[in-house]
Design a protein around this motif. Structure first.
Motif, short mmCIF file in Angstrom:
data_model
loop_
_atom_site.label_atom_id
_atom_site.label_comp_id
_atom_site.label_asym_id
_atom_site.label_seq_id
_atom_site.Cartn_x
_atom_site.Cartn_y
_atom_site.Cartn_z
N THR A 83 14.93 10.69 -3.98
CA THR A 83 13.59 10.23 -3.63
C THR A 83 13.20 9.03 -4.48
OG1 THR A 83 12.94 12.45 -2.94
CG2 THR A 83 11.17 10.92 -3.47
N LEU A 84 13.50 9.07 -5.78
CA LEU A 84 13.18 7.94 -6.64
C LEU A 84 13.95 6.68 -6.23
CD1 LEU A 84 13.04 9.70 -10.13
CD2 LEU A 84 11.12 8.79 -8.79
N LYS A 85 15.20 6.85 -5.79
CA LYS A 85 15.98 5.70 -5.30
C LYS A 85 15.33 5.10 -4.05
CE LYS A 85 20.47 7.41 -6.82
NZ LYS A 85 21.78 7.92 -6.36
N THR A 115 0.86 -1.18 0.00
CA THR A 115 0.00 0.00 0.00
C THR A 115 0.89 1.24 0.00
OG1 THR A 115 -0.02 0.16 2.40
CG2 THR A 115 -1.77 -1.18 1.37
N GLN A 116 0.30 2.40 -0.25
CA GLN A 116 1.06 3.64 -0.14
C GLN A 116 1.56 3.83 1.28
OE1 GLN A 116 -1.55 6.70 -1.69
NE2 GLN A 116 -0.67 6.51 -3.74
N ASP A 117 0.76 3.45 2.26
CA ASP A 117 1.19 3.54 3.66
C ASP A 117 2.45 2.72 3.91
OD1 ASP A 117 -0.64 5.29 4.93
OD2 ASP A 117 -2.15 3.71 5.00
N ALA A 118 2.46 1.50 3.37
CA ALA A 118 3.61 0.62 3.58
C ALA A 118 4.86 1.18 2.90
CB ALA A 118 3.31 -0.79 3.07
N LYS A 161 2.18 8.95 3.67
CA LYS A 161 1.37 8.43 2.57
C LYS A 161 1.10 9.53 1.55
CE LYS A 161 -3.07 6.52 1.34
NZ LYS A 161 -4.43 6.27 1.72
N SER A 162 0.85 10.74 2.01
CA SER A 162 0.56 11.83 1.07
C SER A 162 1.78 12.13 0.19
CB SER A 162 0.09 13.09 1.80
OG SER A 162 1.08 13.56 2.68
N ALA A 163 2.98 11.99 0.73
CA ALA A 163 4.19 12.19 -0.08
C ALA A 163 4.29 11.12 -1.16
CB ALA A 163 5.43 12.19 0.81
N VAL A 164 3.97 9.88 -0.81
CA VAL A 164 3.99 8.79 -1.79
C VAL A 164 2.91 9.03 -2.85
CG1 VAL A 164 3.64 6.30 -2.13
CG2 VAL A 164 5.01 7.13 -0.21
N SER A 165 1.76 9.48 -2.43
CA SER A 165 0.68 9.79 -3.37
C SER A 165 1.12 10.85 -4.37
CB SER A 165 -0.55 10.26 -2.60
OG SER A 165 -1.58 10.60 -3.48
N ARG A 166 1.80 11.88 -3.90
CA ARG A 166 2.31 12.93 -4.80
C ARG A 166 3.34 12.36 -5.78
NH1 ARG A 166 2.08 15.87 -0.04
NH2 ARG A 166 4.31 15.63 0.33
N ALA A 217 1.64 10.57 -8.65
CA ALA A 217 0.72 11.39 -9.45
C ALA A 217 1.51 12.12 -10.53
CB ALA A 217 -0.02 12.38 -8.56
N ALA A 218 1.40 11.67 -11.76
CA ALA A 218 2.16 12.25 -12.87
C ALA A 218 1.86 13.73 -13.04
CB ALA A 218 1.82 11.52 -14.16
N GLY A 219 2.94 14.49 -13.24
CA GLY A 219 2.79 15.90 -13.53
C GLY A 219 2.57 16.81 -12.34
N ARG A 220 2.40 16.24 -11.16
CA ARG A 220 2.11 17.07 -9.99
C ARG A 220 3.37 17.36 -9.19
NH1 ARG A 220 -2.40 14.98 -6.42
NH2 ARG A 220 -2.57 17.16 -5.89
N HIS A 221 4.41 16.57 -9.39
CA HIS A 221 5.60 16.69 -8.56
C HIS A 221 6.80 16.20 -9.35
CE1 HIS A 221 8.05 16.66 -4.96
NE2 HIS A 221 8.32 15.40 -5.14
#
Length: 105
Positions: free
Chosen positions: A83-85, A53-56, A65-70, A73-77
């Motif tokens: 961070t990608l690593k 999950t995003q939480d995990a 979780k909100s940071a993972v959600s961002r 989300a393409a184009g928003r961040h």
């Protein structure tokens, strides 16, 4: 500890995209974000394959979780390589970045 069970939500991307393409300006905007959408798609597939999950993922990255959600989300961040690593490691992947020569016009 976060719930590590992942249950995907059904989504018909082809139908959604076909509907969206009917809107004025959508195709140009979508094409401009092609790379971001490709990356977001890879991230979502990797997380689903890992069964997380995003939480995990957030817990493994040491973020929210909100940071993972961002990130997903393409184009928003525009995430940093660091961070990608972290995201890649959290979902059990290695990050690869490469430059590809353009084909002559």
């Amino acid at each position: 500890m976060a719930d590590l069970k992942y249950t995907p939500v059904p989504h018909d991307h082809a139908t959604l995209l076909a509907k969206a393409k009917k809107r004025a300006g959508f195709t140009e905007a979508y094409d401009a974000l092609e790379l971001e959408y490709a990356l977001a798609g890879q991230m979502l597939k990797a997380r689903a394959k890992a069964g997380l999950t995003q939480d995990a993922v957030a817990e493994r990255m040491g973020t929210t979780k909100s940071a993972v959600s961002r990130l997903e989300a393409a184009g928003r961040h525009a995430p940093s390589l660091t961070t990608l690593k972290k995201y890649a490691a959290a979902v059990g992947c290695d990050l690869q970045v490469k430059l590809v020569a353009r084909k002559p016009a």
